[in-house]
Design a protein around this motif. Structure first.
Motif, PDB file in Angstrom:
ATOM      1  N   MET A  92       0.833  -1.185   0.000  1.00 58.37           N
ATOM      2  CA  MET A  92       0.000   0.000   0.000  1.00 58.37           C
ATOM      3  C   MET A  92       0.879   1.251   0.000  1.00 58.37           C
ATOM      4  SD  MET A  92      -3.171   1.060   2.457  1.00 58.37           S
ATOM      5  CE  MET A  92      -4.112  -0.326   1.897  1.00 58.37           C
ATOM      6  N   ARG A  94      -3.375   3.442  -1.797  1.00 53.04           N
ATOM      7  CA  ARG A  94      -3.727   2.526  -2.888  1.00 53.04           C
ATOM      8  C   ARG A  94      -2.923   1.242  -2.745  1.00 53.04           C
ATOM      9  NH1 ARG A  94      -2.775   5.171  -8.434  1.00 53.04           N
ATOM     10  NH2 ARG A  94      -3.581   3.148  -9.100  1.00 53.04           N
ATOM     11  N   ARG A  95      -3.593   0.133  -2.997  1.00 51.14           N
ATOM     12  CA  ARG A  95      -2.951  -1.173  -2.881  1.00 51.14           C
ATOM     13  C   ARG A  95      -2.477  -1.633  -4.266  1.00 51.14           C
ATOM     14  NH1 ARG A  95      -3.083  -5.780   0.492  1.00 51.14           N
ATOM     15  NH2 ARG A  95      -3.186  -7.702  -0.683  1.00 51.14           N
TER      16      ARG A  95
END
Length: 79
Positions: free
Chosen positions: A52, A56-57
């Protein structure tokens, strides 16, 4: 992107990700499908499937991650 970057700065192991996260160094997430940088920043969280960055991953299988790769220190023999 040069071959030198792939060889010397690609993060692969959990220990390499943890080292960058602990030191607070930024990493680059490079999408292997679009061949573009999709994120650059500090690692917030890492597990065996993803990383991450900025909330956002990013999938570890779909991206290459570039950062500081720690190399083991070579022990020198003293005579």
């Amino acid at each position: 992107m040069t071959l030198q970057k792939w060889k010397n700065h690609t993060l692969v192991t959990d220990a390499e990700f943890a080292h960058n996260m602990k030191l607070g160094y930024p990493v680059e997430a490079f999408c292997l499908t679009t061949c573009k940088t999709v994120a650059y920043g500090k690692i917030e969280k890492v597990d065996h499937k993803g990383v991450m960055i900025h909330g956002r991953r990013f999938n570890r299988e779909g991206c290459a991650f570039f950062g500081l790769v720690s190399t083991p220190l070579l022990e020198t023999k003293s005579s």
